[in-house]
Scaffold this motif. Structure first.
Motif, PDB file in Angstrom:
ATOM      1  N   ASP A 102       0.871  -1.170   0.000  1.00 22.74           N
ATOM      2  CA  ASP A 102       0.000   0.000   0.000  1.00 22.74           C
ATOM      3  C   ASP A 102       0.912   1.225   0.000  1.00 22.74           C
ATOM      4  O   ASP A 102       1.732   1.397   0.897  1.00 22.74           O
ATOM      5  CB  ASP A 102      -0.888   0.026   1.240  1.00 22.74           C
ATOM      6  N   VAL A 103       0.753   2.085  -1.003  1.00 26.89           N
ATOM      7  CA  VAL A 103       1.639   3.228  -1.167  1.00 26.89           C
ATOM      8  C   VAL A 103       0.813   4.507  -1.114  1.00 26.89           C
ATOM      9  O   VAL A 103      -0.263   4.589  -1.711  1.00 26.89           O
ATOM     10  CB  VAL A 103       2.397   3.142  -2.514  1.00 26.89           C
ATOM     11  N   LYS A 104       1.314   5.497  -0.367  1.00 31.36           N
ATOM     12  CA  LYS A 104       0.672   6.812  -0.325  1.00 31.36           C
ATOM     13  C   LYS A 104       1.660   7.840  -0.833  1.00 31.36           C
ATOM     14  O   LYS A 104       2.852   7.748  -0.555  1.00 31.36           O
ATOM     15  CB  LYS A 104       0.265   7.184   1.102  1.00 31.36           C
ATOM     16  N   ALA A 105       1.151   8.831  -1.564  1.00 29.97           N
ATOM     17  CA  ALA A 105       2.018   9.894  -2.073  1.00 29.97           C
ATOM     18  C   ALA A 105       1.175  11.124  -2.362  1.00 29.97           C
ATOM     19  O   ALA A 105      -0.054  11.075  -2.379  1.00 29.97           O
ATOM     20  CB  ALA A 105       2.736   9.437  -3.337  1.00 29.97           C
ATOM     21  N   ILE A 106       1.839  12.241  -2.576  1.00 30.76           N
ATOM     22  CA  ILE A 106       1.159  13.491  -2.914  1.00 30.76           C
ATOM     23  C   ILE A 106       1.129  13.621  -4.433  1.00 30.76           C
ATOM     24  O   ILE A 106       2.166  13.489  -5.093  1.00 30.76           O
ATOM     25  CB  ILE A 106       1.879  14.690  -2.275  1.00 30.76           C
ATOM     26  N   SER A 107      -0.074  13.862  -4.986  1.00 27.72           N
ATOM     27  CA  SER A 107      -0.213  13.980  -6.433  1.00 27.72           C
ATOM     28  C   SER A 107       0.393  15.288  -6.926  1.00 27.72           C
ATOM     29  O   SER A 107       0.616  16.215  -6.155  1.00 27.72           O
ATOM     30  CB  SER A 107      -1.690  13.905  -6.832  1.00 27.72           C
ATOM     31  N   LYS A 108       0.657  15.350  -8.218  1.00 26.54           N
ATOM     32  CA  LYS A 108       1.225  16.552  -8.806  1.00 26.54           C
ATOM     33  C   LYS A 108       0.240  17.702  -8.667  1.00 26.54           C
ATOM     34  O   LYS A 108      -0.941  17.567  -8.998  1.00 26.54           O
ATOM     35  CB  LYS A 108       1.503  16.348 -10.294  1.00 26.54           C
ATOM     36  N   GLY A 109       0.710  18.847  -8.221  1.00 26.14           N
ATOM     37  CA  GLY A 109      -0.141  20.021  -8.123  1.00 26.14           C
ATOM     38  C   GLY A 109      -0.313  20.661  -9.485  1.00 26.14           C
ATOM     39  O   GLY A 109       0.660  20.860 -10.214  1.00 26.14           O
ATOM     40  N   LYS A 110      -1.533  20.979  -9.855  1.00 18.88           N
ATOM     41  CA  LYS A 110      -1.800  21.564 -11.167  1.00 18.88           C
ATOM     42  C   LYS A 110      -2.317  22.996 -11.072  1.00 18.88           C
ATOM     43  O   LYS A 110      -2.698  23.596 -12.061  1.00 18.88           O
ATOM     44  CB  LYS A 110      -2.806  20.703 -11.919  1.00 18.88           C
TER      45      LYS A 110
END
Length: 165
Positions: A102-110
């Motif tokens: 299970d991986v968590k990360a911050i998505s690219k800010g647009k």
């Protein structure tokens, strides 16, 4: 995510996992929890930071088990046979090929985006009297005096990305 090409030229998506100084800080058993059902947890610290960035409670907690200061501390449920001793460093050899994580990360800010990009709205007609209404959301509130406000959760233009997923 990245892709790897095998010896037959087929492309496979892979997730790269970076393990930064992961160590077991504490092992908790059924007597450490306030619940009636028994389970075991491992408290794991990751990354390195300075002592000055930790609270006094965190400093004492880590100093008691003689572990350097950690940037992130998390707790995970494990089975009794998966318990590791305090101070054990978790290395890539701990995992097996093909194991799911299970991986968590911050998505690219647009930044600020309109409704077409943010929510997939179709937009208006390109011609036939639609002056300056090509990428607009259309009516957002509905009728005249009822409801007389914008409903919570209405899909509108705004900040997109930069979320924990």
């Amino acid at each position: 995510m990245r892709r790897e090409v095998d010896m037959w030229g087929e492309v496979h998506p892979v997730t790269l996992v970076q393990l930064q100084n992961n160590q077991v800080i504490q092992v908790k058993g059924p007597k450490d929890h306030q619940r009636t059902d028994s389970y075991y947890t491992l408290q794991i610290g990751a990354g390195l930071t300075s002592w000055k960035h930790l609270t006094k409670a965190e400093q004492g907690h880590l100093a008691k088990v003689n572990i350097p200061p950690k940037e992130v501390i998390g707790e995970f449920k494990v089975s009794k046979d998966a318990l590791l001793p305090v101070g054990t460093e978790i290395l890539p050899t701990h995992f097996v090929a093909g194991q799911y994580l299970d991986v968590k990360a911050i998505s690219k800010g647009k930044g600020t985006q309109g409704v077409m990009k943010r929510w997939g709205f179709a937009g208006g007609n390109a011609s036939h009297g639609s002056s300056l209404q090509h990428r607009k959301p259309g009516s957002i509130a509905g009728g005249n005096t009822t409801p007389g406000r914008v409903w919570k959760g209405t899909r509108m233009a705004g900040k997109m990305g930069g979320d924990m997923i």
